[in-house]
Motif scaffolding. Sequence first.
Motif, mmCIF file in Angstrom:
data_model
loop_
_atom_site.group_PDB
_atom_site.id
_atom_site.type_symbol
_atom_site.label_atom_id
_atom_site.label_comp_id
_atom_site.label_asym_id
_atom_site.label_seq_id
_atom_site.Cartn_x
_atom_site.Cartn_y
_atom_site.Cartn_z
ATOM 1 N N VAL A 236 0.857 -1.294 0.160
ATOM 2 C CA VAL A 236 -0.085 0.149 -0.069
ATOM 3 C C VAL A 236 0.925 1.410 0.191
ATOM 4 C CG1 VAL A 236 -1.570 1.329 1.289
ATOM 5 C CG2 VAL A 236 -1.922 -1.160 1.021
ATOM 6 N N ARG A 237 1.917 1.241 0.737
ATOM 7 C CA ARG A 237 2.714 2.518 0.968
ATOM 8 C C ARG A 237 3.495 2.653 -0.462
ATOM 9 N NH1 ARG A 237 8.066 3.526 1.668
ATOM 10 N NH2 ARG A 237 8.754 5.474 2.627
ATOM 11 N N HIS A 238 3.791 1.489 -1.228
ATOM 12 C CA HIS A 238 4.501 1.739 -2.688
ATOM 13 C C HIS A 238 3.610 2.418 -3.575
ATOM 14 C CE1 HIS A 238 7.818 0.874 -5.220
ATOM 15 N NE2 HIS A 238 6.783 0.363 -6.006
ATOM 16 N N LEU A 239 2.259 1.986 -3.751
ATOM 17 C CA LEU A 239 1.359 2.160 -4.665
ATOM 18 C C LEU A 239 0.584 3.533 -4.261
ATOM 19 C CD1 LEU A 239 0.419 1.110 -7.401
ATOM 20 C CD2 LEU A 239 -1.501 -0.118 -6.135
ATOM 21 N N CYS A 240 0.254 3.949 -3.276
ATOM 22 C CA CYS A 240 -0.939 4.693 -3.057
ATOM 23 C C CYS A 240 -0.351 6.074 -2.699
ATOM 24 C CB CYS A 240 -1.678 4.109 -1.897
ATOM 25 S SG CYS A 240 -2.527 2.447 -2.287
ATOM 26 N N ASP A 241 -1.374 7.118 -3.008
ATOM 27 C CA ASP A 241 -1.299 8.539 -2.441
ATOM 28 C C ASP A 241 -1.773 8.614 -1.267
ATOM 29 O OD1 ASP A 241 -0.219 8.877 -5.397
ATOM 30 O OD2 ASP A 241 -2.606 8.775 -5.600
ATOM 31 N N ARG A 242 -2.754 7.880 -0.878
ATOM 32 C CA ARG A 242 -3.499 8.411 0.571
ATOM 33 C C ARG A 242 -3.987 7.083 0.997
ATOM 34 N NH1 ARG A 242 -8.660 10.010 1.456
ATOM 35 N NH2 ARG A 242 -9.170 10.100 -0.716
ATOM 36 N N ILE A 243 -3.977 7.075 2.420
ATOM 37 C CA ILE A 243 -4.182 5.644 3.153
ATOM 38 C C ILE A 243 -5.370 6.040 4.145
ATOM 39 C CG2 ILE A 243 -3.226 4.273 4.411
ATOM 40 C CD1 ILE A 243 -1.533 4.471 2.096
ATOM 41 N N ALA A 244 -6.380 5.174 4.086
ATOM 42 C CA ALA A 244 -7.465 5.023 5.085
ATOM 43 C C ALA A 244 -7.361 3.732 5.766
ATOM 44 C CB ALA A 244 -8.645 5.094 4.453
ATOM 45 N N VAL A 245 -7.315 3.574 7.120
ATOM 46 C CA VAL A 245 -7.050 2.548 7.967
ATOM 47 C C VAL A 245 -8.519 2.158 8.430
ATOM 48 C CG1 VAL A 245 -5.648 1.426 9.775
ATOM 49 C CG2 VAL A 245 -4.535 3.314 8.419
ATOM 50 N N MET A 246 -8.981 0.797 8.406
ATOM 51 C CA MET A 246 -10.177 0.452 8.869
ATOM 52 C C MET A 246 -9.882 -0.542 9.988
ATOM 53 S SD MET A 246 -12.888 -0.021 6.049
ATOM 54 C CE MET A 246 -14.204 -0.008 6.957
ATOM 55 N N GLN A 247 -10.758 -0.589 11.146
ATOM 56 C CA GLN A 247 -10.779 -1.447 12.212
ATOM 57 C C GLN A 247 -12.236 -1.851 12.608
ATOM 58 O OE1 GLN A 247 -9.052 -0.381 16.071
ATOM 59 N NE2 GLN A 247 -8.430 -2.317 16.337
ATOM 60 N N HIS A 248 -12.623 -2.945 12.657
ATOM 61 C CA HIS A 248 -13.964 -3.381 13.229
ATOM 62 C C HIS A 248 -14.898 -2.372 12.659
ATOM 63 C CE1 HIS A 248 -11.997 -5.712 16.010
ATOM 64 N NE2 HIS A 248 -11.406 -4.616 16.929
ATOM 65 N N GLY A 249 -14.902 -2.253 11.175
ATOM 66 C CA GLY A 249 -15.879 -1.652 10.292
ATOM 67 C C GLY A 249 -15.783 -0.102 10.483
ATOM 68 N N GLU A 250 -14.928 0.504 11.095
ATOM 69 C CA GLU A 250 -14.909 1.899 11.177
ATOM 70 C C GLU A 250 -13.465 2.571 10.542
ATOM 71 O OE1 GLU A 250 -15.300 2.875 15.274
ATOM 72 O OE2 GLU A 250 -17.203 2.427 15.305
ATOM 73 N N ILE A 251 -13.318 3.714 9.853
ATOM 74 C CA ILE A 251 -12.121 4.508 9.705
ATOM 75 C C ILE A 251 -11.487 4.780 10.968
ATOM 76 C CG2 ILE A 251 -10.918 6.363 8.447
ATOM 77 C CD1 ILE A 251 -11.961 4.081 6.547
ATOM 78 N N VAL A 252 -10.524 4.288 11.261
ATOM 79 C CA VAL A 252 -9.749 4.921 12.482
ATOM 80 C C VAL A 252 -8.591 5.975 12.259
ATOM 81 C CG1 VAL A 252 -10.032 2.594 13.957
ATOM 82 C CG2 VAL A 252 -8.034 2.916 12.487
ATOM 83 N N GLU A 253 -7.930 6.013 11.127
ATOM 84 C CA GLU A 253 -7.056 6.981 10.680
ATOM 85 C C GLU A 253 -7.197 7.161 9.067
ATOM 86 O OE1 GLU A 253 -2.318 8.159 11.717
ATOM 87 O OE2 GLU A 253 -3.318 6.555 12.570
ATOM 88 N N THR A 254 -6.751 8.490 8.589
ATOM 89 C CA THR A 254 -6.908 8.526 7.208
ATOM 90 C C THR A 254 -5.829 9.890 6.938
ATOM 91 O OG1 THR A 254 -8.110 9.090 5.164
ATOM 92 C CG2 THR A 254 -8.894 10.259 6.992
ATOM 93 N N GLY A 255 -5.179 9.836 5.732
ATOM 94 C CA GLY A 255 -4.428 11.089 5.534
ATOM 95 C C GLY A 255 -3.267 10.622 4.336
ATOM 96 N N ALA A 256 -2.467 11.512 4.208
ATOM 97 C CA ALA A 256 -1.435 11.334 2.954
ATOM 98 C C ALA A 256 -0.548 10.237 3.431
ATOM 99 C CB ALA A 256 -0.799 12.810 2.770
ATOM 100 N N ARG A 257 -0.032 9.434 2.417
ATOM 101 C CA ARG A 257 0.703 8.219 2.659
ATOM 102 C C ARG A 257 1.532 8.578 3.728
ATOM 103 N NH1 ARG A 257 3.307 7.834 -2.233
ATOM 104 N NH2 ARG A 257 4.607 9.170 -1.378
#
Length: 560
Positions: free
Chosen positions: A519-540
């Motif tokens: 994901v780090r190699h390919l993506c511009d931005r990251i959204a992290v999910m846990q238990h059905g919720e977004i817990v963190e999002t932001g630029a790579r």
Amino acid sequence: MTRHQDTVLAVRDLTVSFTGPRGTVTAAEGVSFDLARGEVLGLVGESGSGKSTGGLAALGLHDPARTTVSGSIDVGGTDVVGAGEAELKALRGGRIAMVFQDALASLSPFHSVADQLAEAYRLHHKDASRARARDRAVEMLDRVGIAAARARDYPHQFSGGMRQRVMIAMALINHPDVLIADEPTTALDARVQRQVLDLLAELQREYGTAVVLVTHDVDMVAAATDRMLVMREGRMVESGPTRRLLTGATHPYTRALIGAAPNLDTVPGTRLPTVDAPEPEARTNARVWAASDENGAAARGPLAEVTALHVEFGAGRTLLGRRRPGTHAVRGVSLGVGEGETLGLVGESGSGKSTTARVLAGLQRPTGGTARFDGRDITRAADETALRRELSREVQLVFQDPYASLNPRRTVEQIVTTPLQVHTDMSRSERRDRAAELLEQVGLSADQLPRYPHEFSGGQRQRIGIARALAPRPRLIIADEPVSALDVSVQAQVLNLLMDLRDELGLSLLFVSHDLAVVRHLCDRIAVMQHGEIVETGARDDVFDHPQQPYTKELLAARL
């Protein structure tokens, strides 16, 4: 190569051949190595390299009717090659044991885990009572972190990581001299991988068991082994201490295999080295996407987005009319994918990431919230059939399993041209020309159009899936774990291809994965999910270099 006193497994000039309808195939040839007590050897190679063949041969598990085995495999003074079934039964589980990749397929669905461990114990302790065997099973389950209260449970009642713990307990219940672990964590998330490997290492040190770790994952070898042996096309390529080979391998194949897998230090977006990969030339087109604003949507607004998304499975009414609660797969998720942007949706199994992707593709109705594509609400359309048809032209999916997602009864031409039949008025010859063009674009050739999926490797099948996704010229591609089932060098080829196509065509890409390095190699931005919720999002770089949430930090720490 002389057998030393502390050697618990000695393999000499092992050659294994299989006879099938198309003749004889040699899976391993001239393989030789020693394994010392307490040592961990990494047997490394890609699919078809022969690494698993050696492990199965060491337990005498090949079908003698269609398999020819020569050379010698010495386990505790017994040569497995040529040994009778009685001798082999005494060895298996006693002196040498195996942990397989698919724990669910390896465990009986009809017996509790304690009963299965107890049976494994009694096979080698004929005088043990049923009560003693059961006590020993419960002790061993407790040793691998499974409470006694769950001893009566069945394999399907456990998670993948817990089932693998059961397999380890069963393999080690008789304290064997040698344990062969064949891709023991490949199907597991990174955090669970780390837990299983740590447990295996702890038990290996406690019991003094020697381990052969069979894997294609170089990161796993680096984290868990003392020595590594690299195999390719059935032959030994290079062997030596793990640390020395990782930093100073002499064989080009070993160096390519080590470099093919991205890690958290790999420069994002650079082309990954591949092993003898006939790839299309790298494109040089500039990226065609707008920088993201602080809210995560592209400056001109997201192409696809979900807002306050909820998805619940299994809800309904009882016979008495009472509401039956379901399982919340997604809870209040909001995210967007910009034009030309690559968003990485990261999380472990069961986090809700694939369900969120299916909503954006129009394949899953949400329980609450909205989903929009290019400003249109795709959750409350008056004509759902028409919307789904239109959306399938602009949103295409690439799946994890490239074999299961391709119809085995259809040719490549039929597979790739199906979206063109649905969405265009092209003639048959025009569709064929477009299919030929698409195959060339993904690194295959037009003369492969008449062939069927089973005639291709896993990496080639994934290229066919990508060609099919590109056929109607979509604006968004949703790639759900598209490289997790592939060998590292094939993974590198597919990642390079996705980067090339994204840059050339200006595609938006939602990349769903549990592999943080990819994901780090390919993506511009990251959204992290846990238990059905977004817990963190932001630029790579913000998410990877300065994670804010404990769960994100835990995922990064678990990376091998």
